[in-house]
Scaffold this motif. Structure first.
Motif, PDB file in Angstrom:
ATOM      1  N   HIS A   8     -35.771 -16.702  15.114  1.00  0.00           N
ATOM      2  CA  HIS A   8     -37.131 -16.396  15.570  1.00  0.00           C
ATOM      3  C   HIS A   8     -37.339 -16.713  17.051  1.00  0.00           C
ATOM      4  CE1 HIS A   8     -38.290 -20.636  15.854  1.00  0.00           C
ATOM      5  NE2 HIS A   8     -37.665 -20.834  14.701  1.00  0.00           N
ATOM      6  N   GLY A  12     -42.566 -19.114  16.699  1.00  0.00           N
ATOM      7  CA  GLY A  12     -42.331 -18.412  15.444  1.00  0.00           C
ATOM      8  C   GLY A  12     -41.682 -19.302  14.395  1.00  0.00           C
ATOM      9  N   TYR A  16     -42.111 -15.181  10.396  1.00  0.00           N
ATOM     10  CA  TYR A  16     -42.242 -14.035  11.299  1.00  0.00           C
ATOM     11  C   TYR A  16     -41.342 -12.871  10.868  1.00  0.00           C
ATOM     12  CZ  TYR A  16     -45.109 -13.979  15.518  1.00  0.00           C
ATOM     13  OH  TYR A  16     -46.129 -13.811  16.406  1.00  0.00           O
ATOM     14  N   TRP A  17     -40.413 -13.162   9.969  1.00  0.00           N
ATOM     15  CA  TRP A  17     -39.509 -12.119   9.461  1.00  0.00           C
ATOM     16  C   TRP A  17     -39.989 -11.597   8.102  1.00  0.00           C
ATOM     17  CZ3 TRP A  17     -36.304 -10.728  13.176  1.00  0.00           C
ATOM     18  CH2 TRP A  17     -35.907 -11.672  14.142  1.00  0.00           C
TER      19      TRP A  17
END
Length: 289
Positions: A8, A12, A16-17
Motif C-alpha cells: 500500500h 493506506g 485499500y486493496w
C-alpha cells in the motif's frame, strides 16, 4: 494459485486493496497484502527509523516466511518504491520478485525527495526548503504535532482529501474513510506520522530502477495531483517505457493517485494479463517439477 503481494501507499493499509484482492483472487492468483510497520493494523513503535529500506526488508522477510516462491509485487505510491527496492535488492539473480506492477510510483517516502530531483529550479528548491523547514519544526514540536495530526485525521478532512484525490467520487464511501481513520486512533500514530514525514525520503526511483532486472508494468492515473503524469516520476516512467528493451511498460488510466481503488476495473483489465504472462513460466515450472 501463483503469488501476488500488494504494497500500500502512504496512509493506506490492506483495506485499500478492497477491490483488487477479490478481483485477483477470482482470476486464480494467491493474493497477499501487508500493512507496513507504522500503518494499518501493524504495530506503530516510536523508536523505529522509518524508511523505504525498512519496509523493503519487511516485504522480503514476509515473502521468505509466508510465500517462498517467485511473486509479483504490486505497489501504489510509496508502496511502489518499496516494491522496486525489493526487486533491486535481489540483483540480477531470480529471487523473491518475479516482476513489478507500480501504480503511480512516488518519488520518495515524503516530499523531501524534491531535493534529489535534478530538474528543479533554484527558486523551487528555495521555496521547498522554507516550507519543509517549517513542517519539520511543527513535526518536531509535540504540541504542534498533535494539533496538526488531529486536524489532518478528522473524518471531515479525510473525506475532503480523498474527494480531491479520486476521479470517481462515489468510491469515497464510509468504508474507505473508516479504513483511514481507524489506524489514526493508535496512541503512537501522531509520532509515527511525524517521523515518516520528516525522515530521509530514500533513494530516488530512477536510480533504484537502474538495478531492477525484472519486467515492470507502470500504471498511471492521468488525473493524479500528487505524482502527476507530467511530473518527474510520470515523465521518467514514460521515457523508460519508450526505451527499447527497458523491460518497462506504461499504461495510463483515467483515475487519480489510487487507481486500484478509484477504478478497479480499469486497473484489473491491464494488470491481470501482465500477471498471467509473468507468472506463466512459474506455473509451467511447478507443473513439470
Amino acid at each position: 494459485g501463483e503469488p501476488v503481494i500488494l504494497c500500500h501507499g502512504f496512509g493506506g493499509s490492506v483495506d485499500y486493496w478492497r477491490a483488487l484482492i477479490p478481483g485477483l483472487a477470482s482470476q486464480g492468483f494467491k493474493v497477499y497484502a501487508v500493512d507496513f510497520l507504522g500503518f494499518g493494523a501493524s504495530d506503530k513503535p516510536t523508536d523505529e527509523p522509518y524508511s523505504i529500506e525498512l519496509w523493503r526488508d519487511l516485504v522480503l522477510d514476509f515473502h521468505a516466511e509466508f510465500v517462498n516462491k517467485p511473486a509479483v509485487l504490486v505497489g501504489n505510491s510509496i508502496g511502489s518504491l518499496v516494491a522496486a527496492n525489493a526487486a533491486a535488492a535481489q540483483g540480477a539473480d531470480e529471487g523473491a520478485v518475479k516482476a513489478l506492477a507500480l501504480l503511480n510510483c512516488a518519488g520518495g517516502m515524503n516530499n523531501k525527495c524534491i531535493f534529489k530531483e535534478t530538474d528543479r529550479s533554484v527558486v523551487e528548491l528555495f521555496v521547498a526548503r522554507i516550507f519543509l523547514g517549517i513542517l519539520d519544526a511543527v513535526l518536531g514540536t509535540p504540541a504542534l504535532l498533535n494539533w496538526a495530526f488531529s486536524t489532518y485525521s478528522s473524518e471531515e478532512n479525510i473525506r475532503t482529501i480523498l474527494q480531491s484525490v479520486y476521479v470517481n467520487k462515489e468510491r469515497v464511501d464510509d468504508e474507505l474513510v473508516r479504513a483511514i481513520l481507524a489506524p489514526a486512533a493508535a496512541p503512537t500514530a501522531p509520532e509515527v506520522f511525524g517521523a515518516i514525514l520528516s525522515g530521509d525520503p530514500g533513494e530516488r526511483p530512477e536510480s533504484v530502477m537502474d538495478r531492477v532486472s525484472v519486467p515492470a508494468l507502470a500504471i498511471w492515473g492521468d488525473e493524479d495531483t500528487f505524482t502527476s503524469l507530467n511530473g518527474p516520476m510520470g515523465r521518467y516512467f514514460t521515457r523508460r517505457a519508450e526505451e527499447p528493451g527497458s523491460g518497462v511498460h506504461l499504461e495510463v488510466v483515467n483515475t487519480g493517485h489510487v487507481p486500484h481503488d478509484d477504478d478497479p476495473e480499469q486497473v484489473l483489465d491491464r494488470l491481470v494479463p501482465f500477471l498471467q504472462e509473468q507468472l506463466k513460466a512459474t506455473r509451467v515450472d511447478t507443473a513439470t517439477a
